[in-house]
Design a protein around this motif. Structure first.
Motif, mmCIF file in Angstrom:
data_model
loop_
_atom_site.group_PDB
_atom_site.id
_atom_site.type_symbol
_atom_site.label_atom_id
_atom_site.label_comp_id
_atom_site.label_asym_id
_atom_site.label_seq_id
_atom_site.Cartn_x
_atom_site.Cartn_y
_atom_site.Cartn_z
ATOM 1 N N ALA A 184 80.018 -64.025 -15.630
ATOM 2 C CA ALA A 184 81.336 -64.626 -15.375
ATOM 3 C C ALA A 184 81.963 -64.006 -14.129
ATOM 4 N N PRO A 185 82.510 -64.811 -13.227
ATOM 5 C CA PRO A 185 83.110 -64.270 -12.006
ATOM 6 C C PRO A 185 84.186 -63.236 -12.317
ATOM 7 N N VAL A 189 88.645 -65.161 -14.515
ATOM 8 C CA VAL A 189 87.657 -65.870 -15.326
ATOM 9 C C VAL A 189 86.999 -64.924 -16.324
ATOM 10 N N THR A 190 86.617 -63.740 -15.859
ATOM 11 C CA THR A 190 86.004 -62.768 -16.766
ATOM 12 C C THR A 190 86.980 -62.346 -17.855
ATOM 13 N N ARG A 191 88.196 -61.978 -17.462
ATOM 14 C CA ARG A 191 89.171 -61.519 -18.459
ATOM 15 C C ARG A 191 89.445 -62.598 -19.492
ATOM 16 N N THR A 192 89.703 -63.794 -19.028
ATOM 17 C CA THR A 192 90.064 -64.879 -19.950
ATOM 18 C C THR A 192 88.892 -65.244 -20.862
ATOM 19 N N HIS A 407 83.710 -62.359 -4.661
ATOM 20 C CA HIS A 407 83.237 -63.645 -5.155
ATOM 21 C C HIS A 407 84.133 -64.774 -4.675
ATOM 22 N N PRO A 408 83.610 -66.014 -4.596
ATOM 23 C CA PRO A 408 84.427 -67.131 -4.128
ATOM 24 C C PRO A 408 85.468 -67.529 -5.152
ATOM 25 N N ARG A 409 86.455 -68.301 -4.693
ATOM 26 C CA ARG A 409 87.455 -68.816 -5.616
ATOM 27 C C ARG A 409 86.796 -69.692 -6.664
ATOM 28 N N PRO A 410 87.388 -69.804 -7.858
ATOM 29 C CA PRO A 410 86.780 -70.581 -8.925
ATOM 30 C C PRO A 410 86.439 -72.008 -8.536
ATOM 31 N N ASP A 411 87.170 -72.616 -7.575
ATOM 32 C CA ASP A 411 86.894 -74.000 -7.226
ATOM 33 C C ASP A 411 86.031 -74.111 -5.978
#
Length: 423
Positions: A184-185, A189-192, A407-411
């Motif tokens: 998970a990035p 994202v990882t925390r959630t 890492h890149p943005r989620p989108d």
């Protein structure tokens, strides 16, 4: 600026291929009593194990005193579900639900593959790869487990809560889907996803513990397992029979295992290698600096491959997991796992030769049986090493003074609208 219109041709071709291959799998299932297809050994697990467990589960308890029950409590609802389908026998309903789950996986892969910058290769690998296992996937509940992992990975970036919850639910059914959150990035994202995985897992486990007796009975049976004959350690011991080793094959804990001198040492070594594999994966997670849109997918495949090849057990249905994860990787053009997917496909085809076609040779320890398992084990070991090496290499930031190391943005998996959406 308008997005390119997705032509329906590739999707229609995939649909036709899915229908043709699943009809073939059903035909094989109907004729599974033939000697070449194992004399009914593939379907027997549903009739003799799953249906028996269903009888116990339907009375509110897990099969605590059954040594073949080695699954987490989440497997209970999955095995109860066929009994709730009206008008069908347990076996018919089980197959129908497995096919429905197969449809869900295929649809998810197609939906992911038709997004801008993505590829339909993943859906093609799943559609064409699953029949390499003949009719086996229809008579095991590993397709259902794989669905949790596939949905978790494909929703992780945009919906990390759902991704985490799906991984946790899958882990409650068969443990390994917990590994899909490894990549998970970093950041939100990882925390959630990890928080929601813990919350969903704890809540679901509590509900199962209230609803059923003996929810943790599987731990006792798992702890007693030895070295299954198809594992890498089992292959070494099987070959040792030709050098005078006095051990033998024996059915116990729901599979054919090897018993005799040094088996305990091989089992301990397998557990140590699994721990070492986990350490390597943690080290990768700590050292990784570059996240592409495919990194979560690639990490999941590498993790499950490493845990598979170091396991004391490599059952043929494990290939369903690997095919599903390889398919998810190939939905992204950024994946580093294309050659690994080819090795997984080759290992899947060879797995069907081992079981059910020549399983008697494997159990008897003939040279044919030993060479078959050695070939499949070698392909999986090569896939695991290559997968991790390519994952590690992809985690290094590209060279260049102005290249970001985060890492890149989620989108950021969305390429410009002009990019082709399928391949």
């Amino acid at each position: 600026m308008n997005r390119p219109r997705v032509t329906p041709g590739p999707v229609l071709a995939l649909t036709a291929a899915w229908l043709a291959t699943r009809l073939l799998m059903l035909w094989l299932l109907v004729h599974s009593g033939t000697r070449l297809l194992g004399g009914g050994s593939v379907t027997r697990e549903v009739w003799h194990l799953y249906f028996r467990w269903y009888g116990v589960l339907s009375h509110g308890g897990f099969p605590a005193h059954d040594t073949t029950w080695q699954y987490p409590p989440g497997a209970g609802p999955v095995l109860l579900a066929p009994g709730l389908v009206p008008g069908l026998t347990y076996f018919q309903a089980f197959v129908a639900l497995t096919l429905a789950t197969d449809v869900l996986i295929t649809a998810a892969l197609v939906a992911a593959g038709t997004r801008p910058g993505r590829s339909l290769r993943g859906a093609a690998v799943w559609t064409g790869g699953l029949p390499l296992l003949l009719h086996l996937p229809l008579a095991r509940y590993d397709v259902q487990v794989t669905a949790f992992a596939v949905v978790s990975l494909l929703t992780l970036r945009r919906h990390p809560r759902a991704g985490g919850a799906c991984a946790a639910l899958g882990a409650l059914v068969k443990v390994w889907p917990a590994l899909v959150l490894l990549g998970a990035p970093r950041g939100r994202v990882t925390r959630t996803s990890w928080v929601w995985a813990v919350a969903a897992g704890v809540t679901s486990l509590a509900l199962l513990a209230v609803s059923f007796n003996n929810p943790l009975a599987f731990l006792r049976q798992q702890g007693g397992r030895g070295v299954q004959i198809e594992s890498l350690g089992g292959t070494v011991l099987n070959l040792a029979r030709h050098a005078g080793w006095s051990g033998r094959a024996h059915y116990q804990y729901g599979s054919v295992e090897l018993v005799g001198p040094h088996v305990a040492a091989v089992a301990t070594l397998s557990l140590a290698l699994t721990a070492a594999a986990f350490g390597l994966l943690v080290l990768w997670r700590v050292r990784a600096r570059h996240w592409s849109p495919a990194t979560p997918y690639d990490a999941a495949l590498a993790a499950v491959l490493l845990f598979t090849v170091t396991s004391r057990v490599i059952s043929p249905q494990y290939m369903v997991w690997l095919l599903g994860l390889a398919a998810v990787c190939l939905t992204s053009r950024h994946t580093s796992q294309r050659p690994v997917a080819l090795l997984v496909l080759a290992a899947s085809a060879l797995s069907s030769v081992i079981f059910p076609m020549y399983y008697g040779e494997v159990v008897a320890g003939t040279w044919t049986g030993c060479l078959l398992t050695l070939g499949r084990g070698g392909l999986l070991a090569a896939a695991a090493v290559l997968s991790f090496v390519r994952l590690w290499g992809a985690a290094r930031p590209p060279s260049g003074p102005s290249t970001p190391t985060t890492h890149p943005r989620p989108d950021s998996d969305r390429l410009p609208h002009q990019a082709l959406s399928i391949s």
